[in-house]
Design a protein around this motif. Structure first.
Motif, PDB file in Angstrom:
ATOM      1  N   ASP A  38     -21.678 -29.037 -28.474  1.00  0.00           N
ATOM      2  CA  ASP A  38     -22.408 -28.141 -27.556  1.00  0.00           C
ATOM      3  C   ASP A  38     -22.460 -26.719 -28.294  1.00  0.00           C
ATOM      4  O   ASP A  38     -21.106 -25.955 -28.296  1.00  0.00           O
ATOM      5  CB  ASP A  38     -21.615 -28.131 -26.265  1.00  0.00           C
ATOM      6  N   HIS A  40     -23.259 -23.793 -27.300  1.00  0.00           N
ATOM      7  CA  HIS A  40     -23.052 -22.911 -26.495  1.00  0.00           C
ATOM      8  C   HIS A  40     -21.702 -22.680 -26.188  1.00  0.00           C
ATOM      9  O   HIS A  40     -21.321 -21.617 -25.592  1.00  0.00           O
ATOM     10  CB  HIS A  40     -23.816 -23.139 -25.161  1.00  0.00           C
ATOM     11  N   CYS A  41     -20.778 -23.605 -26.480  1.00  0.00           N
ATOM     12  CA  CYS A  41     -19.420 -23.236 -26.350  1.00  0.00           C
ATOM     13  C   CYS A  41     -18.529 -22.887 -27.658  1.00  0.00           C
ATOM     14  O   CYS A  41     -18.908 -23.353 -28.803  1.00  0.00           O
ATOM     15  CB  CYS A  41     -18.663 -24.776 -25.974  1.00  0.00           C
ATOM     16  N   SER A  44     -18.211 -23.613 -31.764  1.00  0.00           N
ATOM     17  CA  SER A  44     -19.156 -24.677 -31.850  1.00  0.00           C
ATOM     18  C   SER A  44     -19.155 -25.474 -33.021  1.00  0.00           C
ATOM     19  O   SER A  44     -19.965 -25.887 -33.630  1.00  0.00           O
ATOM     20  CB  SER A  44     -20.532 -24.325 -31.655  1.00  0.00           C
ATOM     21  N   CYS A  83     -14.051 -29.251 -23.815  1.00  0.00           N
ATOM     22  CA  CYS A  83     -15.028 -28.140 -23.625  1.00  0.00           C
ATOM     23  C   CYS A  83     -15.776 -28.080 -22.271  1.00  0.00           C
ATOM     24  O   CYS A  83     -16.239 -29.402 -21.954  1.00  0.00           O
ATOM     25  CB  CYS A  83     -15.738 -27.813 -24.727  1.00  0.00           C
ATOM     26  N   SER A  84     -15.648 -27.346 -21.559  1.00  0.00           N
ATOM     27  CA  SER A  84     -16.516 -27.398 -20.350  1.00  0.00           C
ATOM     28  C   SER A  84     -17.661 -26.148 -20.336  1.00  0.00           C
ATOM     29  O   SER A  84     -17.484 -25.211 -20.755  1.00  0.00           O
ATOM     30  CB  SER A  84     -15.820 -27.015 -19.121  1.00  0.00           C
ATOM     31  N   ARG A  85     -18.751 -26.517 -19.637  1.00  0.00           N
ATOM     32  CA  ARG A  85     -20.052 -25.350 -19.556  1.00  0.00           C
ATOM     33  C   ARG A  85     -20.586 -25.542 -18.179  1.00  0.00           C
ATOM     34  O   ARG A  85     -20.971 -26.734 -17.863  1.00  0.00           O
ATOM     35  CB  ARG A  85     -20.807 -25.393 -20.599  1.00  0.00           C
ATOM     36  N   TRP A  86     -20.635 -24.436 -17.447  1.00  0.00           N
ATOM     37  CA  TRP A  86     -21.266 -24.569 -16.026  1.00  0.00           C
ATOM     38  C   TRP A  86     -22.081 -23.504 -15.779  1.00  0.00           C
ATOM     39  O   TRP A  86     -22.072 -22.278 -16.032  1.00  0.00           O
ATOM     40  CB  TRP A  86     -20.028 -24.910 -15.074  1.00  0.00           C
ATOM     41  N   GLU A  93     -24.999 -19.860 -18.991  1.00  0.00           N
ATOM     42  CA  GLU A  93     -23.615 -20.834 -18.531  1.00  0.00           C
ATOM     43  C   GLU A  93     -22.517 -19.952 -18.841  1.00  0.00           C
ATOM     44  O   GLU A  93     -22.491 -19.020 -19.971  1.00  0.00           O
ATOM     45  CB  GLU A  93     -23.748 -22.162 -19.236  1.00  0.00           C
ATOM     46  N   LYS A  94     -21.162 -20.180 -18.400  1.00  0.00           N
ATOM     47  CA  LYS A  94     -19.981 -19.889 -18.622  1.00  0.00           C
ATOM     48  C   LYS A  94     -19.294 -21.219 -19.179  1.00  0.00           C
ATOM     49  O   LYS A  94     -19.714 -22.288 -19.094  1.00  0.00           O
ATOM     50  CB  LYS A  94     -19.327 -19.342 -17.467  1.00  0.00           C
ATOM     51  N   PHE A  95     -18.436 -20.855 -20.118  1.00  0.00           N
ATOM     52  CA  PHE A  95     -17.649 -22.010 -21.009  1.00  0.00           C
ATOM     53  C   PHE A  95     -16.202 -21.772 -21.022  1.00  0.00           C
ATOM     54  O   PHE A  95     -15.721 -20.569 -20.926  1.00  0.00           O
ATOM     55  CB  PHE A  95     -18.463 -22.146 -22.228  1.00  0.00           C
TER      56      PHE A  95
END
Length: 256
Positions: A38, A40-41, A44, A83-86, A93-95
């Motif tokens: 991902d 975006h995290c 990366s 890793c999380s993205r929401w 998103e936030k991550f």
């Protein structure tokens, strides 16, 4: 997704759960957004560990919720990350990435997040059933970018958040539309807002900050059915375009 092989019986008639092999995982449709790290995290880098990568959607019209939650396990040269993205669907998103010294801890963190949000164990994902008030696991296949290249062909799929949904995922959406159509019968007591939320959780849409609209008429049901048919057609056109771009090189023996 293919069904898992039947578990082998233990002594006493009990069954032992079989973990999928790397070969069986490769043969299944992806349940991730991209199947790659991902980007975006931050950081990366590294690579996704096996298939520990998924996208979850929760839409609840009554609460004006339309959320996406993405999680994956990454191997960064011996350092493991969960890793999380929401975000609200379609928004920035936030991550957050948690680093672990061992793979088992990263996997445990991933599986805990998945179970908490879906009320389903990660080991049971291949027979996933959505739970009321919980996130829905989305199944995809192919590359999102490949689908995006043909966006202009079908304007009415623009409202979809994910265009590389698997055939099984699209069929789930069609089944829910059938439920909604039946629920439009005056004698049917099912809640259209709940059924509509279930549909949007299965076929993710972008609504911005607006409350997701309730599907309350047969005309809207038909419009949504057309969107899903257009999506399947778009996928076929994409596949055909990719095949046409593939150059087949004959074997040297055949050339000579």
């Amino acid at each position: 997704m293919k069904r898992r092989a039947a578990s082998a019986p233990k002594a006493g008639g009990k069954k032992v759960k079989e973990e999928p092999t790397d070969a069986s995982l490769a043969a299944r449709p992806q349940i991730s957004v991209q199947g790659t790290v991902d980007e975006h995290c931050n950081p990366s880098s590294g690579e996704v560990h096996k298939d520990y990568d998924c996208i979850l959607i929760l839409t609840n019209i009554k609460g004006n919720n339309n959320k996406v939650y993405i999680i994956q396990v990454r191997d960064e040269n011996g350092l493991y990350c969960s890793c999380s993205r929401w975000a609200r669907v379609g928004e920035k998103e936030k991550f957050k990435c948690h680093k672990f010294k061992d793979l088992e801890s990263a996997i445990k963190d991933f599986e805990t997040k998945f179970s908490k949000r879906t009320n389903t164990n990660w080991a049971d994902r291949w027979n996933f059933e959505s739970q009321p008030g919980k996130y829905t696991l989305i199944e995809v296949e192919g590359e999102q970018d490949a689908e995006d290249k043909l966006d202009h062909v079908k304007e009415d799929v623009q409202e979809l958040y994910i265009k590389n949904l698997s055939k099984k995922q699209i069929d789930k959406g069609k089944d829910i539309l059938e439920e909604i159509e039946d629920a439009l019968n005056p004698n049917d007591k099912r809640d259209l807002k709940e059924l509509s939320s279930k549909f949007y959780s299965t076929i993710p849409h972008i609504f911005g900050r607006k409350t997701p609209p309730t599907i309350h008429s047969k005309d809207i049901v038909q419009q949504k059915k057309k969107v899903l048919e257009d999506l399947k057609k778009l996928k076929s056109e994409t596949k055909k375009a990719q095949e046409e771009m593939t150059v087949t090189v004959p074997h040297p023996v055949d050339q000579n």
